[in-house]
Scaffold this active site. Structure first.
Site, PDB file in Angstrom:
ATOM      1  N   HIS A  85       0.829  -1.213   0.000  1.00 34.89           N
ATOM      2  CA  HIS A  85       0.000   0.000   0.000  1.00 34.89           C
ATOM      3  C   HIS A  85       0.861   1.258   0.000  1.00 34.89           C
ATOM      4  CE1 HIS A  85      -2.600  -3.178   1.668  1.00 34.89           C
ATOM      5  NE2 HIS A  85      -3.566  -2.529   1.064  1.00 34.89           N
ATOM      6  N   HIS A  86       2.101   1.164  -0.470  1.00 42.66           N
ATOM      7  CA  HIS A  86       2.943   2.369  -0.431  1.00 42.66           C
ATOM      8  C   HIS A  86       2.396   3.451  -1.345  1.00 42.66           C
ATOM      9  CE1 HIS A  86       4.456   0.454  -4.055  1.00 42.66           C
ATOM     10  NE2 HIS A  86       5.046   1.578  -4.377  1.00 42.66           N
ATOM     11  N   ARG A  87       1.581   3.046  -2.322  1.00 40.91           N
ATOM     12  CA  ARG A  87       0.838   3.976  -3.169  1.00 40.91           C
ATOM     13  C   ARG A  87      -0.592   3.453  -3.233  1.00 40.91           C
ATOM     14  NH1 ARG A  87       4.415   7.382  -3.417  1.00 40.91           N
ATOM     15  NH2 ARG A  87       5.897   7.719  -5.109  1.00 40.91           N
TER      16      ARG A  87
ATOM     17  N   LYS B 152      -3.397  -2.148  -7.369  1.00 40.06           N
ATOM     18  CA  LYS B 152      -3.887  -2.470  -8.703  1.00 40.06           C
ATOM     19  C   LYS B 152      -3.414  -3.841  -9.120  1.00 40.06           C
ATOM     20  CE  LYS B 152      -5.517  -0.578 -12.635  1.00 40.06           C
ATOM     21  NZ  LYS B 152      -6.318  -1.814 -12.714  1.00 40.06           N
TER      22      LYS B 152
ATOM     23  N   LYS C  83       6.278  -4.126 -10.731  1.00 35.48           N
ATOM     24  CA  LYS C  83       6.033  -3.692 -12.111  1.00 35.48           C
ATOM     25  C   LYS C  83       5.598  -2.229 -12.154  1.00 35.48           C
ATOM     26  CE  LYS C  83       3.835  -6.780 -14.417  1.00 35.48           C
ATOM     27  NZ  LYS C  83       2.747  -7.581 -15.006  1.00 35.48           N
TER      28      LYS C  83
ATOM     29  N   ASP D 235       6.943   3.438 -13.173  1.00 31.58           N
ATOM     30  CA  ASP D 235       6.534   4.676 -12.515  1.00 31.58           C
ATOM     31  C   ASP D 235       5.031   4.940 -12.645  1.00 31.58           C
ATOM     32  OD1 ASP D 235       7.104   6.785 -10.942  1.00 31.58           O
ATOM     33  OD2 ASP D 235       7.888   8.103 -12.502  1.00 31.58           O
TER      34      ASP D 235
ATOM     35  N   LYS E 138      -3.573  -8.564  -6.676  1.00 30.16           N
ATOM     36  CA  LYS E 138      -3.997  -9.558  -7.658  1.00 30.16           C
ATOM     37  C   LYS E 138      -5.187 -10.324  -7.106  1.00 30.16           C
ATOM     38  CE  LYS E 138      -2.637 -10.940 -11.754  1.00 30.16           C
ATOM     39  NZ  LYS E 138      -1.939 -10.090 -12.737  1.00 30.16           N
TER      40      LYS E 138
ATOM     41  N   SER F 181      -3.963   0.886 -18.118  1.00 33.28           N
ATOM     42  CA  SER F 181      -4.986   0.856 -17.063  1.00 33.28           C
ATOM     43  C   SER F 181      -4.918   2.140 -16.232  1.00 33.28           C
ATOM     44  CB  SER F 181      -4.766  -0.341 -16.142  1.00 33.28           C
ATOM     45  OG  SER F 181      -5.411  -1.475 -16.652  1.00 33.28           O
TER      46      SER F 181
END
Ligand SMILES: *[C@@H]1O[C@H](CO)[C@@H](O)[C@H](O)[C@H]1NC(C)=O
Ligand SMILES: *[C@@H]1O[C@H](CO)[C@@H](O)[C@H](O)[C@H]1NC(C)=O
Length: 530
Positions: free
Chosen positions: A121-123, A127, A151, A156, A163, A421
């Site tokens: 969850h660092h960002r 996804k 990935k 970036d 997943k 995406s």
């Protein structure tokens, strides 16, 4: 629909404001199992340690999850960050398991098993795709979620990794049954706060496509009617459901961009004793799904020769010497649902041996662990381009590298899908498609310029209508998407190449290093780690 609505009654979030705060700060959230248990779902926390041998394939290769850990550790050993941050980056934050009943068309009731892993969850949001396959399990889902984290960092894209998987063979179920499964799975994710535009955004993967994404969006929007950004809860949607032009081709096009750059690099190809360029080179692809099909299409368009295609039910081998006629193979595949029996080539029933034919580039574009210690020694390609996730096991990598085969790693090569995406998610949050405000403005500006050129320097000459319309044409959504994709793939490739040279490692380790160091920077500024 009725099903989804019935199920949400009484659902409540398991994530309070505190948990969200921690997530924003990059902390590791552990959901309490007690709070998350309902009659049909269980939330468990886990680290990436797995029972040895679980899911392992033949020949003593490690399991997929162990493979990802091995590749990570190799880069971690030379990364410039601290062990506590490395441990946090490596761990899988959350894994949700759901089980629910499906009433089949024939009246029987089946228990369906599904997973969603949120690796980092660092960002936010996190996804990653949702796959439907009979071999889905918690370990595979966590391995794939970890790959997504790395990935996204390599290219970036500002997301954490996740997943999902549903343990069914999608070919064995009717459309109605699949719809019921997807809708129920989605409502389970909603109940557990494992989906949402700012939380966790799924996408298609093996066995799922735009239709499944449309069902997910519809279910989410029914359950969360006040979320104005609801359509951003999933990507890879059909165009008319808020999808983006160019998403379907994106992964294949990204693979093509990277391969083209590699093959145009004089120094790198010279090391392999090859000449520059795609034209005339020979390619073998494993998998003719969305990724494989588009990849070979672009390669064929650029003059590359596709000499063989391997699929689960058999393969094609070119006998003409000119390479397969890809548009004809695509048309045949569309009509028959298989490539086997294509009249313009030799059909081989046993597909695995196709990977071992001589060629310049082998592109595994199907599932993980396809090149392992049992067949790596027989691979005759000079380059292995990982269009699939994790197709080469660590043992196989060692064997290939001993034979001077270069591997272009999945972390970079197939990142085109998540990149586009990301564009789709941005489009949904903006509630407007790319180019809508600018297309005609651009065209007007260029028309003024062309008129001025003709008047000032034309001496009575006029541009032809064809040239005029080519020059004047404004950018549409797909122009923006492909330009953004090309920029992302090329700049990421340059970065991976540079790090591989500087740190004297292979491209995979370079990609992991880039990912680790970028994520480590996030944690360092979070203030949690000393
Ligand atoms: C009923 O249908 C399901 C799903 O289509 C299938 O998996 C199952 O084998 C069928 N059962 C019987 C008894 O036919
Ligand atoms: C929707 O997204 C926008 C960003 O585009 C954001 O500012 C807004 O707060 C979001 N709304 C909700 C309800 O999440």
């Amino acid at each position: 629909m009725t099903m989804a609505i019935r199920l949400i009654k009484g659902a409540s979030s398991t994530r309070g404001p505190f948990a969200l705060l921690c997530a924003a700060a990059g902390a590791r959230i552990r959901y309490s199992t007690a709070a998350a248990v309902s009659s049909t779902t269980t939330t468990v926390t886990s680290t990436t340690t797995t029972p040895a041998g679980h899911g392992a394939i033949a020949h003593g290769d490690p399991s997929f999850l162990e493979s990802v850990d091995i590749y990570f550790d190799k880069a971690a050993a030379i990364a410039s960050t601290t062990p506590d941050i490395l441990a946090q980056i490596k761990a899988c934050n959350n894994i949700l398991k759901v089980q629910f009943p499906l009433k089949c068309a024939n009246g029987t009731v089946e228990l369906i098993e599904g997973y969603r892993a949120q690796h980092s969850h660092h960002r936010l949001p996190v996804k990653g795709g949702i796959r439907m396959a009979p071999n889905v399990d918690a370990d595979e889902t966590m391995a794939l979620a970890a790959l997504m984290t790395f990935k996204c960092a390599v290219v970036d894209v500002p997301f954490g990794g996740a997943k999902g998987g549903i343990k069914i063979d999608p070919t064995k179920y009717s459309m109605n049954e699949k719809e019921a499964i997807i809708r129920r799975y989605t409502s389970e994710l909603v109940r557990k706060n494992f989906i949402g535009p700012s939380i966790d955004v799924p996408a298609p993967d093996y066995g799922t496509g735009p239709q499944e994404m449309a069902w997910i969006k519809d279910t989410f929007e029914h359950l969360q009617p006040n979320d104005i950004n609801g359509s951003a809860c999933v990507t890879g949607k059909p165009l008319e459901e808020g999808g983006i032009d160019g998403r379907t081709e994106a992964t294949g096009l990204g693979v093509f961009f990277c391969l083209r750059e590699f093959l145009n690099d004089e120094t790198l190809v010279a090391r392999l004793g090859m000449t520059k360029g795609i034209k005339g080179k020979t390619f073998i692809v494993q998998g003719f799904g969305n990724v494989g099909r588009h990849t070979v299409d672009y390669i064929h368009g650029a003059g590359g020769k596709i000499i063989a295609i391997a699929e689960a039910d058999g393969g094609l081998v070119d006998e003409s010497g000119d390479g397969l006629d890809i548009p004809a193979v695509k048309a045949y595949h569309k009509k028959k649902g298989t490539i086997t029996g294509f009249p313009g080539a030799k059909t081989m029933k046993f597909a695995p041996s196709i990977l071992e034919l001589p060629c310049d580039v082998l592109i595994p574009a199907a599932l993980e662990s396809q090149i392992h210690s049992g067949n790596a020694g027989n691979i005759k390609a000079k380059i292995v381009a990982e269009a699939a996730n994790g197709p080469v096991t660590p043992l196989a990598e060692t064997i290939l590298e001993d034979n001077d085969v270069v591997i272009l790693p999945d972390l970079l090569l197939n990142a085109g899908g998540v990149t586009v995406s990301y564009f789709e998610w941005l489009k949904n949050l903006n509630h407007i498609h790319f180019g809508r405000m600018s297309k005609r403005m651009e065209e007007r500006g260029k028309r003024v310029l062309i008129d001025a050129l003709e008047n000032e320097f034309g001496n009575g000459h006029r541009f032809s209508d064809t040239v005029r319309s080519q020059v004047v044409k404004g950018n549409t959504e797909v122009d923006f998407v492909w330009s953004g994709l090309e920029e992302t793939m090329l700049s990421s490739w340059e970065c991976v190449k540079k790090i591989a040279e500087e740190r004297k490692c292979n491209f995979r380790t370079a990609a992991y290093l880039i990912a680790i160091e970028r994520i480590a920077t996030c944690y360092r500024v979070s203030g949690i780690f000393p």
